[in-house]
Motif scaffolding. Sequence first.
Motif, PDB file in Angstrom:
ATOM      1  N   PRO A 188       3.928  11.113   7.166  1.00 55.76           N
ATOM      2  CA  PRO A 188       3.743  11.739   8.477  1.00 55.76           C
ATOM      3  C   PRO A 188       5.070  12.229   9.044  1.00 55.76           C
ATOM      4  CG  PRO A 188       3.590   9.353   8.653  1.00 55.76           C
ATOM      5  CD  PRO A 188       3.705   9.668   7.185  1.00 55.76           C
ATOM      6  N   VAL A 189       5.016  13.252   9.883  1.00 53.27           N
ATOM      7  CA  VAL A 189       6.220  13.744  10.561  1.00 53.27           C
ATOM      8  C   VAL A 189       5.977  13.548  12.052  1.00 53.27           C
ATOM      9  CG1 VAL A 189       7.758  15.712  10.900  1.00 53.27           C
ATOM     10  CG2 VAL A 189       6.566  15.435   8.730  1.00 53.27           C
ATOM     11  N   VAL A 190       6.244  12.316  12.491  1.00 51.53           N
ATOM     12  CA  VAL A 190       5.924  11.961  13.870  1.00 51.53           C
ATOM     13  C   VAL A 190       7.102  12.276  14.778  1.00 51.53           C
ATOM     14  CG1 VAL A 190       5.288  10.073  15.415  1.00 51.53           C
ATOM     15  CG2 VAL A 190       4.355  10.159  13.096  1.00 51.53           C
ATOM     16  N   VAL A 191       6.844  13.053  15.810  1.00 51.05           N
ATOM     17  CA  VAL A 191       7.903  13.420  16.755  1.00 51.05           C
ATOM     18  C   VAL A 191       7.337  13.385  18.168  1.00 51.05           C
ATOM     19  CG1 VAL A 191       9.030  14.942  15.077  1.00 51.05           C
ATOM     20  CG2 VAL A 191       7.388  15.895  16.685  1.00 51.05           C
ATOM     21  N   ASN A 192       8.231  13.387  19.151  1.00 47.67           N
ATOM     22  CA  ASN A 192       7.823  13.604  20.533  1.00 47.67           C
ATOM     23  C   ASN A 192       7.743  15.103  20.745  1.00 47.67           C
ATOM     24  OD1 ASN A 192       7.897  10.864  21.159  1.00 47.67           O
ATOM     25  ND2 ASN A 192      10.043  10.948  21.833  1.00 47.67           N
ATOM     26  N   VAL A 193       6.601  15.570  21.231  1.00 50.66           N
ATOM     27  CA  VAL A 193       6.492  16.985  21.567  1.00 50.66           C
ATOM     28  C   VAL A 193       6.501  17.112  23.082  1.00 50.66           C
ATOM     29  CG1 VAL A 193       4.983  18.998  21.522  1.00 50.66           C
ATOM     30  CG2 VAL A 193       5.309  17.653  19.460  1.00 50.66           C
ATOM     31  N   SER A 194       7.333  18.011  23.587  1.00 53.39           N
ATOM     32  CA  SER A 194       7.485  18.198  25.033  1.00 53.39           C
ATOM     33  C   SER A 194       7.814  16.885  25.720  1.00 53.39           C
ATOM     34  CB  SER A 194       6.200  18.759  25.652  1.00 53.39           C
ATOM     35  OG  SER A 194       5.918  20.006  25.116  1.00 53.39           O
ATOM     36  N   PRO A 226      20.885   6.410  23.591  1.00 52.69           N
ATOM     37  CA  PRO A 226      19.842   7.131  24.348  1.00 52.69           C
ATOM     38  C   PRO A 226      20.139   8.618  24.534  1.00 52.69           C
ATOM     39  CG  PRO A 226      20.557   5.149  25.517  1.00 52.69           C
ATOM     40  CD  PRO A 226      21.454   5.285  24.332  1.00 52.69           C
ATOM     41  N   VAL A 227      21.422   9.031  24.527  1.00 49.35           N
ATOM     42  CA  VAL A 227      21.694  10.463  24.684  1.00 49.35           C
ATOM     43  C   VAL A 227      21.281  11.249  23.440  1.00 49.35           C
ATOM     44  CG1 VAL A 227      23.632  10.068  26.264  1.00 49.35           C
ATOM     45  CG2 VAL A 227      24.068  10.455  23.835  1.00 49.35           C
ATOM     46  N   ASP A 228      20.920  10.547  22.377  1.00 49.04           N
ATOM     47  CA  ASP A 228      20.412  11.209  21.177  1.00 49.04           C
ATOM     48  C   ASP A 228      18.894  11.381  21.203  1.00 49.04           C
ATOM     49  OD1 ASP A 228      22.808  11.644  19.994  1.00 49.04           O
ATOM     50  OD2 ASP A 228      22.495  10.314  18.286  1.00 49.04           O
ATOM     51  N   GLU A 229      18.252  10.935  22.264  1.00 48.47           N
ATOM     52  CA  GLU A 229      16.798  11.102  22.304  1.00 48.47           C
ATOM     53  C   GLU A 229      16.455  12.577  22.275  1.00 48.47           C
ATOM     54  OE1 GLU A 229      14.367   9.041  25.180  1.00 48.47           O
ATOM     55  OE2 GLU A 229      15.094   7.122  24.386  1.00 48.47           O
ATOM     56  N   TRP A 230      15.442  12.915  21.496  1.00 47.27           N
ATOM     57  CA  TRP A 230      15.127  14.328  21.331  1.00 47.27           C
ATOM     58  C   TRP A 230      13.615  14.511  21.287  1.00 47.27           C
ATOM     59  CZ3 TRP A 230      12.410  15.352  16.807  1.00 47.27           C
ATOM     60  CH2 TRP A 230      12.474  14.363  15.797  1.00 47.27           C
ATOM     61  N   SER A 231      13.213  15.738  21.507  1.00 47.23           N
ATOM     62  CA  SER A 231      11.798  16.075  21.354  1.00 47.23           C
ATOM     63  C   SER A 231      11.707  17.522  20.875  1.00 47.23           C
ATOM     64  CB  SER A 231      11.060  15.908  22.687  1.00 47.23           C
ATOM     65  OG  SER A 231      11.611  16.777  23.639  1.00 47.23           O
ATOM     66  N   ILE A 232      10.526  17.897  20.428  1.00 48.60           N
ATOM     67  CA  ILE A 232      10.287  19.257  19.969  1.00 48.60           C
ATOM     68  C   ILE A 232       9.566  20.013  21.080  1.00 48.60           C
ATOM     69  CG2 ILE A 232       9.113  20.676  18.240  1.00 48.60           C
ATOM     70  CD1 ILE A 232      11.370  19.089  17.040  1.00 48.60           C
ATOM     71  N   ALA A 233      10.108  21.193  21.433  1.00 49.76           N
ATOM     72  CA  ALA A 233       9.460  22.020  22.455  1.00 49.76           C
ATOM     73  C   ALA A 233       8.265  22.738  21.841  1.00 49.76           C
ATOM     74  CB  ALA A 233      10.450  23.027  23.030  1.00 49.76           C
ATOM     75  N   ASN A 284       7.743  25.693  21.478  1.00 51.06           N
ATOM     76  CA  ASN A 284       8.098  26.872  20.683  1.00 51.06           C
ATOM     77  C   ASN A 284       8.887  26.496  19.427  1.00 51.06           C
ATOM     78  OD1 ASN A 284      10.599  26.191  21.678  1.00 51.06           O
ATOM     79  ND2 ASN A 284      10.626  27.833  23.217  1.00 51.06           N
ATOM     80  N   GLY A 285       8.981  25.203  19.117  1.00 43.98           N
ATOM     81  CA  GLY A 285       9.633  24.806  17.879  1.00 43.98           C
ATOM     82  C   GLY A 285      11.120  24.523  18.003  1.00 43.98           C
ATOM     83  N   SER A 286      11.695  24.727  19.187  1.00 46.48           N
ATOM     84  CA  SER A 286      13.094  24.332  19.378  1.00 46.48           C
ATOM     85  C   SER A 286      13.175  22.819  19.533  1.00 46.48           C
ATOM     86  CB  SER A 286      13.672  24.985  20.641  1.00 46.48           C
ATOM     87  OG  SER A 286      13.735  26.375  20.494  1.00 46.48           O
ATOM     88  N   LEU A 287      14.338  22.266  19.223  1.00 46.05           N
ATOM     89  CA  LEU A 287      14.543  20.833  19.424  1.00 46.05           C
ATOM     90  C   LEU A 287      15.388  20.663  20.681  1.00 46.05           C
ATOM     91  CD1 LEU A 287      15.366  18.190  16.759  1.00 46.05           C
ATOM     92  CD2 LEU A 287      16.913  18.421  18.690  1.00 46.05           C
ATOM     93  N   ILE A 288      15.030  19.704  21.507  1.00 43.58           N
ATOM     94  CA  ILE A 288      15.751  19.490  22.750  1.00 43.58           C
ATOM     95  C   ILE A 288      16.329  18.075  22.754  1.00 43.58           C
ATOM     96  CG2 ILE A 288      15.547  19.348  25.251  1.00 43.58           C
ATOM     97  CD1 ILE A 288      13.338  21.466  25.037  1.00 43.58           C
ATOM     98  N   ILE A 289      17.658  17.992  22.875  1.00 46.35           N
ATOM     99  CA  ILE A 289      18.328  16.696  22.862  1.00 46.35           C
ATOM    100  C   ILE A 289      18.598  16.273  24.294  1.00 46.35           C
ATOM    101  CG2 ILE A 289      20.331  15.401  22.041  1.00 46.35           C
ATOM    102  CD1 ILE A 289      20.733  17.620  19.935  1.00 46.35           C
ATOM    103  N   LEU A 309      24.410  32.861  22.507  1.00 47.80           N
ATOM    104  CA  LEU A 309      23.206  32.312  23.111  1.00 47.80           C
ATOM    105  C   LEU A 309      23.458  31.071  23.943  1.00 47.80           C
ATOM    106  CD1 LEU A 309      20.667  32.864  20.231  1.00 47.80           C
ATOM    107  CD2 LEU A 309      20.962  34.154  22.329  1.00 47.80           C
ATOM    108  N   TYR A 310      24.095  30.082  23.356  1.00 42.89           N
ATOM    109  CA  TYR A 310      24.160  28.801  24.041  1.00 42.89           C
ATOM    110  C   TYR A 310      25.575  28.232  24.015  1.00 42.89           C
ATOM    111  CZ  TYR A 310      19.267  29.399  23.006  1.00 42.89           C
ATOM    112  OH  TYR A 310      18.023  29.911  22.873  1.00 42.89           O
ATOM    113  N   PRO A 311      26.540  28.923  24.606  1.00 47.23           N
ATOM    114  CA  PRO A 311      27.926  28.461  24.516  1.00 47.23           C
ATOM    115  C   PRO A 311      28.112  27.042  25.047  1.00 47.23           C
ATOM    116  CG  PRO A 311      27.682  30.196  26.153  1.00 47.23           C
ATOM    117  CD  PRO A 311      26.401  30.123  25.417  1.00 47.23           C
ATOM    118  N   VAL A 312      27.453  26.710  26.115  1.00 49.88           N
ATOM    119  CA  VAL A 312      27.636  25.380  26.699  1.00 49.88           C
ATOM    120  C   VAL A 312      27.051  24.314  25.770  1.00 49.88           C
ATOM    121  CG1 VAL A 312      27.089  23.888  28.630  1.00 49.88           C
ATOM    122  CG2 VAL A 312      27.615  26.288  29.024  1.00 49.88           C
ATOM    123  N   ALA A 313      25.869  24.587  25.296  1.00 50.11           N
ATOM    124  CA  ALA A 313      25.196  23.622  24.441  1.00 50.11           C
ATOM    125  C   ALA A 313      26.008  23.329  23.195  1.00 50.11           C
ATOM    126  CB  ALA A 313      23.816  24.146  24.052  1.00 50.11           C
TER     127      ALA A 313
END
Length: 231
Positions: free
Chosen positions: A108-114, A147-154, A156-161, A199-203
Motif C-alpha cells: 500500500p502507498v498510504v499518505v495523508n491527503v490534504s 514534526p516539521v517534516d510532516e507532509w501530505s499530498i495535495a 493536485n499531486g504536489s507534496l506539502i511539507i 516558481l518557489y524561491p522561498v520554499a
Amino acid sequence: MYGRIFACLLVLFGVRSSVCSLPCDYIDSVNITDGERLPNDEIRHNGVIYNKTYYRMIDYEYEDFATKKYVPNYIRGCLCAVRICVRLCCGEREYLGRKCTHSDGYLPVVVNVSATEMIDLRNHSLYGFLYGKPCEQVYELLPEENPVDEWSIARNGSLIIADELLVPRNQYCLAPRLNTSYASGLVCFTSTEEFKYNLYPVAIISIWCHLLHRQLDNGNGTVATDYGDGL
Ligand SMILES: *[C@@H]1O[C@H](CO)[C@@H](O)[C@H](O)[C@H]1NC(C)=O
Ligand SMILES: *[C@@H]1O[C@H](CO)[C@@H](O)[C@H](O)[C@H]1NC(C)=O
Ligand SMILES: *[C@@H]1O[C@H](CO)[C@@H](O)[C@H](O)[C@H]1NC(C)=O
Ligand SMILES: *[C@@H]1O[C@H](CO)[C@@H](O)[C@H](O)[C@H]1NC(C)=O
Ligand SMILES: *[C@@H]1O[C@H](CO)[C@@H](O)[C@H](O)[C@H]1NC(C)=O
Ligand SMILES: *[C@@H]1O[C@H](CO)[C@@H](O)[C@H](O)[C@H]1NC(C)=O
Ligand SMILES: *[C@@H]1O[C@H](CO)[C@@H](O)[C@H](O)[C@H]1NC(C)=O
C-alpha cells in the motif's frame, strides 16, 4: 520549452519524424505498450484508460530523464493528463528497504491527503503512479523524528511539507516501506532551474536550510538520510 520548439523545428527539416509527438512532458508519461486494447483505440494499462488523445507511438526514451536514446517503437501514455499522478521512487512491485527491493505482496502507498485524510493511493481511482526517482539525490522526510517534516499530498499531486513548503510532482517521490503505517516521502536535494529561480524561491531556500541542518545535526559526518546511491 525552447528545447521542444527546437526539436520540433528539427522535425520540420526532416531530421526525426516523431520527436514532438508526445502530447505531454516525457517525464509525465509511462510505457503502456503491454496495455489491453479496447474499442475506439483506447488502451487500458494498470487500470487507467488512455484514449487516442493521450498516447503516442514513439521511438525514444530518456535515461535519467536527461539522455535521449532511440529504441524500437513503443507506446507511451500521458498518465498525468488522465490521473492525479504521483511518483514512486522504486518500481511497481518494490518497496524501499536499504534500497529498492522486490516484493510479491501488496504494497500500500498510504499518505495523508490534504492533511486530513489517510488514503492508500494504490487503492484509489483518482491516482496513478509514475516510477523512478525524478532526480539524482533524494532525502527522506522523517515526520516521526521531526514534526516539521510532516507532509501530505495535495489534491493536485504536489507534496506539502509542514503545511507550507510546496514540492511539485517530479521534485519528490514516495516509497512504500515495510512495517510502517505511512509511505516515505523523499524530496529532491537539487532541483531544476525553473523550480529554483522562478516558481518557489522561498520554499527552495527553506528546504536547503532544512537539509543542511539535518546534515550538521548528525555530528558524525555521515548523512543518514541520503539515498543518492541507494535508489
Ligand atoms: C515498453 O514496454 C514493453 C512491454 O512491457 C517492453 O517490451 C519495451 O521494451 C518497453 N520499452 C521501453 C522503451 O521501455
Ligand atoms: C479523450 O478524452 C478527453 C477527456 O477525457 C476528451 O476531451 C477527448 O475528446 C477524448 N479524445 C478522443 C479522441 O476520444
Ligand atoms: C481497496 O479497498 C477496498 C475497501 O477497503 C478493498 O475491498 C479492496 O480489496 C482494496 N483493493 C486493493 C487492491 O487492496
Ligand atoms: C499524517 O497525519 C497524522 C495526523 O495529523 C500525523 O501524525 C502523521 O505524522 C502524518 N503523516 C506524515 C507522513 O506526515
Ligand atoms: C496545488 O495545490 C496546492 C494546495 O492546494 C496549491 O498551493 C498549489 O498552488 C497547487 N498547484 C501546484 C502546481 O502545486
Ligand atoms: C516486518 O514485520 C514482519 C512481521 O510483522 C517481520 O517478520 C519482518 O521481519 C519485519 N520487517 C522489518 C524490515 O522490520
Ligand atoms: C556518533 O558516533 C558515536 C560512536 O560511534 C555514537 O555513539 C553516536 O551515537 C553517533 N552519533 C550520531 C548522531 O550518529
